[in-house]
Design a protein around this motif. Structure first.
Motif, PDB file in Angstrom:
ATOM      1  N   LEU A 169       0.826  -1.206   0.000  1.00  0.00           N
ATOM      2  CA  LEU A 169       0.000   0.000   0.000  1.00  0.00           C
ATOM      3  C   LEU A 169       0.862   1.257   0.000  1.00  0.00           C
ATOM      4  CD1 LEU A 169      -2.715   1.458   0.215  1.00  0.00           C
ATOM      5  CD2 LEU A 169      -2.594   1.150   2.708  1.00  0.00           C
ATOM      6  N   VAL A 170       1.882   1.269   0.853  1.00  0.00           N
ATOM      7  CA  VAL A 170       2.763   2.437   0.923  1.00  0.00           C
ATOM      8  C   VAL A 170       3.557   2.600  -0.367  1.00  0.00           C
ATOM      9  CG1 VAL A 170       4.770   3.415   2.119  1.00  0.00           C
ATOM     10  CG2 VAL A 170       2.910   2.399   3.432  1.00  0.00           C
ATOM     11  N   TRP A 171       3.941   1.487  -0.989  1.00  0.00           N
ATOM     12  CA  TRP A 171       4.632   1.570  -2.282  1.00  0.00           C
ATOM     13  C   TRP A 171       3.735   2.219  -3.327  1.00  0.00           C
ATOM     14  CZ3 TRP A 171       3.515  -0.823  -7.051  1.00  0.00           C
ATOM     15  CH2 TRP A 171       4.502  -0.640  -8.039  1.00  0.00           C
ATOM     16  N   ILE A 172       2.462   1.842  -3.351  1.00  0.00           N
ATOM     17  CA  ILE A 172       1.517   2.434  -4.312  1.00  0.00           C
ATOM     18  C   ILE A 172       1.377   3.930  -4.058  1.00  0.00           C
ATOM     19  CG2 ILE A 172      -0.907   2.494  -5.026  1.00  0.00           C
ATOM     20  CD1 ILE A 172      -1.003  -0.543  -4.458  1.00  0.00           C
ATOM     21  N   ILE A 173       1.247   4.300  -2.784  1.00  0.00           N
ATOM     22  CA  ILE A 173       1.115   5.721  -2.436  1.00  0.00           C
ATOM     23  C   ILE A 173       2.376   6.495  -2.832  1.00  0.00           C
ATOM     24  CG2 ILE A 173       0.965   7.348  -0.499  1.00  0.00           C
ATOM     25  CD1 ILE A 173      -0.854   5.334   0.902  1.00  0.00           C
ATOM     26  N   SER A 174       3.537   5.926  -2.555  1.00  0.00           N
ATOM     27  CA  SER A 174       4.786   6.622  -2.885  1.00  0.00           C
ATOM     28  C   SER A 174       4.970   6.756  -4.397  1.00  0.00           C
ATOM     29  CB  SER A 174       5.985   5.895  -2.264  1.00  0.00           C
ATOM     30  OG  SER A 174       6.105   4.588  -2.770  1.00  0.00           O
ATOM     31  N   VAL A 175       4.513   5.777  -5.155  1.00  0.00           N
ATOM     32  CA  VAL A 175       4.589   5.867  -6.616  1.00  0.00           C
ATOM     33  C   VAL A 175       3.674   6.976  -7.123  1.00  0.00           C
ATOM     34  CG1 VAL A 175       3.978   4.691  -8.773  1.00  0.00           C
ATOM     35  CG2 VAL A 175       5.304   3.497  -7.034  1.00  0.00           C
ATOM     36  N   THR A 207       6.739   6.329   5.354  1.00  0.00           N
ATOM     37  CA  THR A 207       7.208   5.254   6.228  1.00  0.00           C
ATOM     38  C   THR A 207       6.660   5.432   7.639  1.00  0.00           C
ATOM     39  OG1 THR A 207       9.255   5.086   4.931  1.00  0.00           O
ATOM     40  CG2 THR A 207       9.241   4.048   7.099  1.00  0.00           C
ATOM     41  N   THR A 208       6.690   6.656   8.139  1.00  0.00           N
ATOM     42  CA  THR A 208       6.136   6.934   9.473  1.00  0.00           C
ATOM     43  C   THR A 208       4.634   6.716   9.490  1.00  0.00           C
ATOM     44  OG1 THR A 208       7.860   8.620   9.750  1.00  0.00           O
ATOM     45  CG2 THR A 208       6.065   8.627  11.351  1.00  0.00           C
ATOM     46  N   ALA A 209       3.961   7.116   8.422  1.00  0.00           N
ATOM     47  CA  ALA A 209       2.510   6.903   8.332  1.00  0.00           C
ATOM     48  C   ALA A 209       2.175   5.419   8.387  1.00  0.00           C
ATOM     49  CB  ALA A 209       1.975   7.521   7.043  1.00  0.00           C
ATOM     50  N   SER A 210       3.065   4.581   7.855  1.00  0.00           N
ATOM     51  CA  SER A 210       2.814   3.136   7.862  1.00  0.00           C
ATOM     52  C   SER A 210       2.754   2.588   9.287  1.00  0.00           C
ATOM     53  CB  SER A 210       3.895   2.398   7.071  1.00  0.00           C
ATOM     54  OG  SER A 210       5.124   2.357   7.787  1.00  0.00           O
ATOM     55  N   LEU A 211       3.461   3.238  10.215  1.00  0.00           N
ATOM     56  CA  LEU A 211       3.425   2.791  11.609  1.00  0.00           C
ATOM     57  C   LEU A 211       2.023   2.965  12.193  1.00  0.00           C
ATOM     58  CD1 LEU A 211       6.784   4.328  12.901  1.00  0.00           C
ATOM     59  CD2 LEU A 211       6.375   2.055  11.932  1.00  0.00           C
ATOM     60  N   ALA A 212       1.350   4.044  11.787  1.00  0.00           N
ATOM     61  CA  ALA A 212      -0.030   4.251  12.229  1.00  0.00           C
ATOM     62  C   ALA A 212      -0.947   3.189  11.638  1.00  0.00           C
ATOM     63  CB  ALA A 212      -0.501   5.647  11.844  1.00  0.00           C
ATOM     64  N   LEU A 213      -0.756   2.886  10.356  1.00  0.00           N
ATOM     65  CA  LEU A 213      -1.559   1.834   9.715  1.00  0.00           C
ATOM     66  C   LEU A 213      -1.341   0.496  10.407  1.00  0.00           C
ATOM     67  CD1 LEU A 213      -0.992   2.702   5.937  1.00  0.00           C
ATOM     68  CD2 LEU A 213      -3.043   3.154   7.302  1.00  0.00           C
ATOM     69  N   HIS A 214      -0.100   0.237  10.805  1.00  0.00           N
ATOM     70  CA  HIS A 214       0.222  -1.018  11.491  1.00  0.00           C
ATOM     71  C   HIS A 214      -0.461  -1.084  12.855  1.00  0.00           C
ATOM     72  CE1 HIS A 214       2.361  -4.582  12.572  1.00  0.00           C
ATOM     73  NE2 HIS A 214       3.050  -3.999  13.540  1.00  0.00           N
ATOM     74  N   LYS A 215      -0.441   0.024  13.576  1.00  0.00           N
ATOM     75  CA  LYS A 215      -1.091   0.060  14.897  1.00  0.00           C
ATOM     76  C   LYS A 215      -2.598  -0.122  14.768  1.00  0.00           C
ATOM     77  CE  LYS A 215       2.335   2.950  17.267  1.00  0.00           C
ATOM     78  NZ  LYS A 215       2.631   1.992  18.365  1.00  0.00           N
ATOM     79  N   ILE A 216      -3.181   0.521  13.764  1.00  0.00           N
ATOM     80  CA  ILE A 216      -4.628   0.380  13.532  1.00  0.00           C
ATOM     81  C   ILE A 216      -4.957  -1.059  13.169  1.00  0.00           C
ATOM     82  CG2 ILE A 216      -6.536   1.054  12.017  1.00  0.00           C
ATOM     83  CD1 ILE A 216      -5.151   3.818  11.801  1.00  0.00           C
ATOM     84  N   SER A 217      -4.118  -1.681  12.337  1.00  0.00           N
ATOM     85  CA  SER A 217      -4.317  -3.078  11.940  1.00  0.00           C
ATOM     86  C   SER A 217      -4.221  -4.008  13.146  1.00  0.00           C
ATOM     87  CB  SER A 217      -3.278  -3.470  10.886  1.00  0.00           C
ATOM     88  OG  SER A 217      -3.380  -4.825  10.550  1.00  0.00           O
ATOM     89  N   GLN A 218      -3.238  -3.754  14.016  1.00  0.00           N
ATOM     90  CA  GLN A 218      -3.080  -4.567  15.224  1.00  0.00           C
ATOM     91  C   GLN A 218      -4.285  -4.410  16.151  1.00  0.00           C
ATOM     92  OE1 GLN A 218       0.807  -3.184  16.649  1.00  0.00           O
ATOM     93  NE2 GLN A 218       1.625  -5.234  16.283  1.00  0.00           N
ATOM     94  N   LEU A 219      -4.758  -3.189  16.285  1.00  0.00           N
ATOM     95  CA  LEU A 219      -5.915  -2.925  17.144  1.00  0.00           C
ATOM     96  C   LEU A 219      -7.140  -3.671  16.636  1.00  0.00           C
ATOM     97  CD1 LEU A 219      -6.820  -1.216  19.608  1.00  0.00           C
ATOM     98  CD2 LEU A 219      -7.494   0.565  17.987  1.00  0.00           C
ATOM     99  N   LYS A 220      -7.320  -3.654  15.328  1.00  0.00           N
ATOM    100  CA  LYS A 220      -8.452  -4.350  14.724  1.00  0.00           C
ATOM    101  C   LYS A 220      -8.321  -5.854  14.921  1.00  0.00           C
ATOM    102  CE  LYS A 220     -10.994  -4.801  10.377  1.00  0.00           C
ATOM    103  NZ  LYS A 220     -11.030  -4.427   8.936  1.00  0.00           N
ATOM    104  N   SER A 221      -7.113  -6.379  14.762  1.00  0.00           N
ATOM    105  CA  SER A 221      -6.874  -7.826  14.931  1.00  0.00           C
ATOM    106  C   SER A 221      -7.118  -8.253  16.372  1.00  0.00           C
ATOM    107  CB  SER A 221      -5.440  -8.169  14.523  1.00  0.00           C
ATOM    108  OG  SER A 221      -5.223  -7.893  13.170  1.00  0.00           O
ATOM    109  N   ASN A 222      -6.685  -7.423  17.324  1.00  0.00           N
ATOM    110  CA  ASN A 222      -6.886  -7.741  18.742  1.00  0.00           C
ATOM    111  C   ASN A 222      -8.367  -7.766  19.094  1.00  0.00           C
ATOM    112  OD1 ASN A 222      -4.144  -7.920  19.165  1.00  0.00           O
ATOM    113  ND2 ASN A 222      -3.930  -5.809  19.843  1.00  0.00           N
ATOM    114  N   LYS A 223      -9.127  -6.816  18.536  1.00  0.00           N
ATOM    115  CA  LYS A 223     -10.569  -6.785  18.797  1.00  0.00           C
ATOM    116  C   LYS A 223     -11.250  -8.021  18.224  1.00  0.00           C
ATOM    117  CE  LYS A 223     -11.339  -1.797  19.215  1.00  0.00           C
ATOM    118  NZ  LYS A 223     -12.044  -0.613  18.652  1.00  0.00           N
TER     119      LYS A 223
END
Length: 372
Positions: free
Chosen positions: A41-47, A344-360
């Motif tokens: 996703l981040v690669w697509i955005i950066s392109v 790259t920093t924005a991806s950390l937020a996406l990762h945290k959101i993904s983890q939160l969703k997985s935990n729920k």
């Protein structure tokens, strides 16, 4: 390529640097999040934002410099994951070279290296068991960077290109950043003012005097308004000032074919499809900054916040970049070389959101199992 069509050759160089920057961004995201989906996703955005940016046709320090901060980050992440002493040394040398070459192309590229040194210095103080590893990798970085700096200085002196009297110092850019007429952007009158004073010491004193006068004239409220304007100039354009800086296509060459017409309609700011074609890059740029704010202030309720050293380097690099463009001259394209680190920093937020969703989801499944 480098004869009659030398300019085209430099454009190819820009495209290579921008393509590699997108690739390194994706790899860094993969290392930090362990998620191929987020990396893709981040690669697509950066392109979309960088790889297809119209700045590719302007072979300047921005289009070449974009590669080096994210490359330095890649080698830093590689050092942290290195299993052998030899690997740490090799990655350290590569980091020093990438950061130093980046600095020679675009001085603000050195911010990532400063961020790394700060984090590693704190690690050396706080973690006794890692001191040997930190010393070895830091020595490799300093040795390689120092070699390039010394080689460049010797070459500049040999060819008589190192006339410090003709160079504008940081006080010039600080003074220009306080210009009300241009909202901190380039001002011809400021350039002429600095150029009119031959003595470097006298020039510095005069620039500081003008800068302090401008601060005094603005007052607190005026400085606040000026800061808001500079913030918008620096960060509110996913095209990085394209169409606002320089008459890059004042002289229009004859159109050769339908593809030429189509590309002009996309990339020229008066083109038929310019707004539509460039809206995605603007959206993803602002969206990425919003995610950066999310990750900077993210804290789970009831838990003490701990910041990973790799994340700390990213945060400090972006903070350093923000301070750089807010203190000195303001231009949208100055953020271009740090856009990969923003994604790259924005991806950390996406990762945290993904983890939160997985935990729920996991808790819900456990609850359903307990109920049955």
């Amino acid at each position: 390529m480098f004869g009659v069509d030398a300019y085209f050759g430099f454009i190819v160089g820009s495209c290579i640097c921008m393509t590699l920057a997108c690739l390194f961004t994706s790899v860094c995201v993969s290392k930090l999040t362990n998620s191929k989906n987020i990396a893709l996703l981040v690669w697509i955005i950066s392109v979309i934002v960088c790889g297809l940016s119209p700045w590719m046709v302007i072979p300047y320090s921005d289009s070449y410099g974009i590669l080096f901060p994210v490359m330095a980050l890649f080698f830093y992440l590689s050092i942290k994951r290195a299993q052998t002493l030899r690997s740490r040394i090799l990655f350290g040398v590569a980091l020093g070279l990438s950061a130093t070459f980046g600095y020679l192309i675009k001085p603000s590229a050195v911010v990532i290296l400063i961020a790394i040194f700060i984090v590693e210095a704190l690690g050396f103080i706080l973690c006794k068991e890692n001191r040997k590893k930190i010393l070895i990798s830091t020595a490799a970085i300093i040795l390689s960077a120092g070699t390039v700096f010394c080689g460049n200085a010797l070459a500049m002196n040999h060819f008589g290109l190192n006339d410090s009297n003709e160079k504008f110092g940081m006080t010039h850019w600080f003074m220009m950043g306080l210009n009300d007429r241009t909202n901190g952007n380039i001002a011809v009158e400021d350039v002429d003012f600095s150029a009119s004073i031959a003595d470097p010491d006298e020039r510095t004193k005069a620039e500081i005097k003008v800068a302090l006068e401008r601060i005094k004239e603005k007052g607190a409220s005026g400085m606040f308004r000026h800061t808001i304007k500079k913030t918008l100039t620096n960060f509110n354009d996913g095209r990085f000032g394209w169409g606002f800086e320089g008459p890059f296509y004042r002289v229009l060459m004859p159109e050769k074919n339908a593809m030429s017409t189509f590309l002009r309609n996309i990339y020229y700011d008066n083109g038929k499809y310019f707004v539509i074609a460039n809206s995605p890059s603007h959206f993803f740029w602002l969206f990425s900054w919003s995610l950066v704010l999310v990750v900077l202030f993210w804290k789970k309720k009831g838990e003490a916040r701990r910041i990973d050293t790799e994340h700390a380097v990213l945060y400090l690099a972006l903070i350093g970049h923000i301070l750089f463009v807010m203190l000195f001259e303001a231009r949208g394209r100055y953020s271009f070389i740090y856009s990969p680190l923003v994604f790259t920093t924005a991806s950390l937020a996406l990762h945290k959101i993904s983890q939160l969703k997985s935990n729920k989801t996991l808790k819900k499944q456990e609850g359903d199992n307990d109920a049955t």
